[in-house]
Design a protein around this motif. Sequence first.
Motif, mmCIF file in Angstrom:
data_model
loop_
_atom_site.group_PDB
_atom_site.id
_atom_site.type_symbol
_atom_site.label_atom_id
_atom_site.label_comp_id
_atom_site.label_asym_id
_atom_site.label_seq_id
_atom_site.Cartn_x
_atom_site.Cartn_y
_atom_site.Cartn_z
ATOM 1 N N LEU A 44 -2.802 33.346 3.848
ATOM 2 C CA LEU A 44 -2.065 34.127 2.847
ATOM 3 C C LEU A 44 -2.445 35.606 2.903
ATOM 4 C CD1 LEU A 44 -2.015 31.805 -0.296
ATOM 5 C CD2 LEU A 44 -0.109 32.386 1.217
ATOM 6 N N CYS A 45 -3.715 35.881 3.221
ATOM 7 C CA CYS A 45 -4.159 37.278 3.359
ATOM 8 C C CYS A 45 -3.475 37.925 4.568
ATOM 9 C CB CYS A 45 -5.676 37.351 3.521
ATOM 10 S SG CYS A 45 -6.581 36.647 2.121
ATOM 11 N N ASP A 46 -3.410 37.179 5.669
ATOM 12 C CA ASP A 46 -2.738 37.694 6.866
ATOM 13 C C ASP A 46 -1.270 37.984 6.569
ATOM 14 O OD1 ASP A 46 -5.151 37.382 8.216
ATOM 15 O OD2 ASP A 46 -4.593 35.420 9.044
ATOM 16 N N GLU A 47 -0.635 37.079 5.858
ATOM 17 C CA GLU A 47 0.774 37.278 5.475
ATOM 18 C C GLU A 47 0.925 38.509 4.582
ATOM 19 O OE1 GLU A 47 3.717 35.030 2.440
ATOM 20 O OE2 GLU A 47 2.818 33.742 3.978
ATOM 21 N N ALA A 48 0.018 38.665 3.630
ATOM 22 C CA ALA A 48 0.074 39.810 2.714
ATOM 23 C C ALA A 48 -0.080 41.122 3.474
ATOM 24 C CB ALA A 48 -1.017 39.681 1.650
ATOM 25 N N LYS A 49 -0.989 41.162 4.453
ATOM 26 C CA LYS A 49 -1.176 42.387 5.241
ATOM 27 C C LYS A 49 0.075 42.712 6.048
ATOM 28 C CE LYS A 49 -5.313 41.156 6.869
ATOM 29 N NZ LYS A 49 -6.584 41.221 7.605
ATOM 30 N N GLU A 50 0.776 41.692 6.526
ATOM 31 C CA GLU A 50 2.030 41.930 7.253
ATOM 32 C C GLU A 50 3.085 42.528 6.322
ATOM 33 O OE1 GLU A 50 3.520 38.583 9.484
ATOM 34 O OE2 GLU A 50 1.516 38.164 10.296
ATOM 35 N N VAL A 51 3.161 42.023 5.099
ATOM 36 C CA VAL A 51 4.129 42.537 4.120
ATOM 37 C C VAL A 51 3.830 44.003 3.799
ATOM 38 C CG1 VAL A 51 4.928 42.309 1.733
ATOM 39 C CG2 VAL A 51 4.617 40.271 3.138
ATOM 40 N N LEU A 52 2.551 44.361 3.762
ATOM 41 C CA LEU A 52 2.144 45.728 3.418
ATOM 42 C C LEU A 52 2.183 46.693 4.609
ATOM 43 C CD1 LEU A 52 -0.830 44.840 1.096
ATOM 44 C CD2 LEU A 52 1.353 45.859 0.407
ATOM 45 N N GLU A 53 2.384 46.183 5.795
ATOM 46 C CA GLU A 53 2.369 47.002 7.017
ATOM 47 C C GLU A 53 3.251 48.247 6.920
ATOM 48 O OE1 GLU A 53 1.293 48.108 10.907
ATOM 49 O OE2 GLU A 53 0.390 46.619 9.593
ATOM 50 N N PRO A 54 4.489 48.177 6.418
ATOM 51 C CA PRO A 54 5.332 49.388 6.348
ATOM 52 C C PRO A 54 4.767 50.492 5.447
ATOM 53 C CG PRO A 54 6.657 47.411 6.021
ATOM 54 C CD PRO A 54 5.225 46.979 6.008
ATOM 55 N N TYR A 55 3.818 50.159 4.594
ATOM 56 C CA TYR A 55 3.248 51.118 3.644
ATOM 57 C C TYR A 55 1.886 51.640 4.084
ATOM 58 C CZ TYR A 55 6.800 48.949 0.728
ATOM 59 O OH TYR A 55 7.979 48.470 0.243
ATOM 60 N N LYS A 56 1.411 51.237 5.253
ATOM 61 C CA LYS A 56 0.019 51.475 5.651
ATOM 62 C C LYS A 56 -0.403 52.942 5.670
ATOM 63 C CE LYS A 56 0.755 51.457 10.640
ATOM 64 N NZ LYS A 56 0.486 50.755 11.873
ATOM 65 N N ARG A 57 0.532 53.859 5.785
ATOM 66 C CA ARG A 57 0.164 55.283 5.793
ATOM 67 C C ARG A 57 -0.023 55.850 4.387
ATOM 68 N NH1 ARG A 57 3.675 55.578 10.672
ATOM 69 N NH2 ARG A 57 2.218 56.042 12.365
ATOM 70 N N LYS A 58 0.288 55.051 3.384
ATOM 71 C CA LYS A 58 0.219 55.533 2.004
ATOM 72 C C LYS A 58 -1.072 55.141 1.294
ATOM 73 C CE LYS A 58 5.129 55.802 1.142
ATOM 74 N NZ LYS A 58 6.055 55.878 0.037
ATOM 75 N N PHE A 59 -1.910 54.329 1.948
ATOM 76 C CA PHE A 59 -3.139 53.878 1.303
ATOM 77 C C PHE A 59 -4.213 53.575 2.338
ATOM 78 C CE2 PHE A 59 -0.695 50.069 2.189
ATOM 79 C CZ PHE A 59 -1.640 49.189 2.698
ATOM 80 N N ILE A 60 -5.422 53.426 1.862
ATOM 81 C CA ILE A 60 -6.541 52.998 2.693
ATOM 82 C C ILE A 60 -6.816 51.551 2.329
ATOM 83 C CG2 ILE A 60 -9.004 53.301 3.145
ATOM 84 C CD1 ILE A 60 -8.544 56.260 2.245
ATOM 85 N N LEU A 61 -6.866 50.685 3.320
ATOM 86 C CA LEU A 61 -7.164 49.286 3.071
ATOM 87 C C LEU A 61 -8.657 49.059 3.216
ATOM 88 C CD1 LEU A 61 -6.154 46.394 2.522
ATOM 89 C CD2 LEU A 61 -6.103 46.084 5.007
ATOM 90 N N GLN A 62 -9.239 48.478 2.193
ATOM 91 C CA GLN A 62 -10.653 48.116 2.207
ATOM 92 C C GLN A 62 -10.716 46.607 2.011
ATOM 93 O OE1 GLN A 62 -12.902 49.715 -1.042
ATOM 94 N NE2 GLN A 62 -14.846 49.183 -0.132
ATOM 95 N N GLU A 63 -11.235 45.893 2.995
ATOM 96 C CA GLU A 63 -11.335 44.447 2.887
ATOM 97 C C GLU A 63 -12.729 44.049 2.426
ATOM 98 O OE1 GLU A 63 -8.373 43.640 6.636
ATOM 99 O OE2 GLU A 63 -9.712 42.028 6.023
ATOM 100 N N VAL A 64 -12.783 43.130 1.480
ATOM 101 C CA VAL A 64 -14.047 42.610 0.972
ATOM 102 C C VAL A 64 -14.071 41.112 1.240
ATOM 103 C CG1 VAL A 64 -15.472 42.230 -1.073
ATOM 104 C CG2 VAL A 64 -14.199 44.381 -0.814
ATOM 105 N N ASP A 65 -14.982 40.694 2.117
ATOM 106 C CA ASP A 65 -15.147 39.279 2.435
ATOM 107 C C ASP A 65 -15.983 38.652 1.322
ATOM 108 O OD1 ASP A 65 -15.927 36.771 3.352
ATOM 109 O OD2 ASP A 65 -16.122 37.431 5.433
ATOM 110 N N ILE A 66 -15.349 37.835 0.497
ATOM 111 C CA ILE A 66 -16.034 37.290 -0.675
ATOM 112 C C ILE A 66 -17.081 36.243 -0.306
ATOM 113 C CG2 ILE A 66 -14.109 37.806 -2.216
ATOM 114 C CD1 ILE A 66 -13.423 34.773 -2.150
ATOM 115 N N THR A 67 -17.122 35.799 0.958
ATOM 116 C CA THR A 67 -18.103 34.789 1.363
ATOM 117 C C THR A 67 -19.443 35.391 1.763
ATOM 118 O OG1 THR A 67 -17.352 34.764 3.673
ATOM 119 C CG2 THR A 67 -16.285 33.214 2.140
#
Length: 117
Positions: A44-67
């Motif tokens: 689901l995270c991979d799918e979400a990142k694909e959905v957000l791909e067109p907006y990638k220049r408008k934000f900084i993505l910070q991933e937090v591995d909860i494990t």
Amino acid sequence: MVLCFLSRALPRARHSPSPLGRQLCSASTDKPVLTLFTKKPCPLCDEAKEVLEPYKRKFILQEVDITLPENSAWYDKYKYDIPVFHLNGKFLMKHRVDIQKFEDRLRKLELQSEGKQ
């Protein structure tokens, strides 16, 4: 997708003698930070990142591995809800990307940023 760990990279870039380091820092600080709370694997995270791909220049993505051990508080909070997104430190959405909500919040942040200049 842009990935930036602000706590480690930007302080060094800000004080970097290199023009590129300073440029990266100033460019990064103008954009909102979208934090993705995730774990591996997370389709689901991979799918979400694909959905957000067109907006990638408008934000900084910070991933937090909860494990990871240092993120145990986030694990306790989100272990059944990933993906979870925070925008500039505030909860935004979970499970799936709500594009309308995301666009509205980004637009609001952009207007606030323009008003401060």
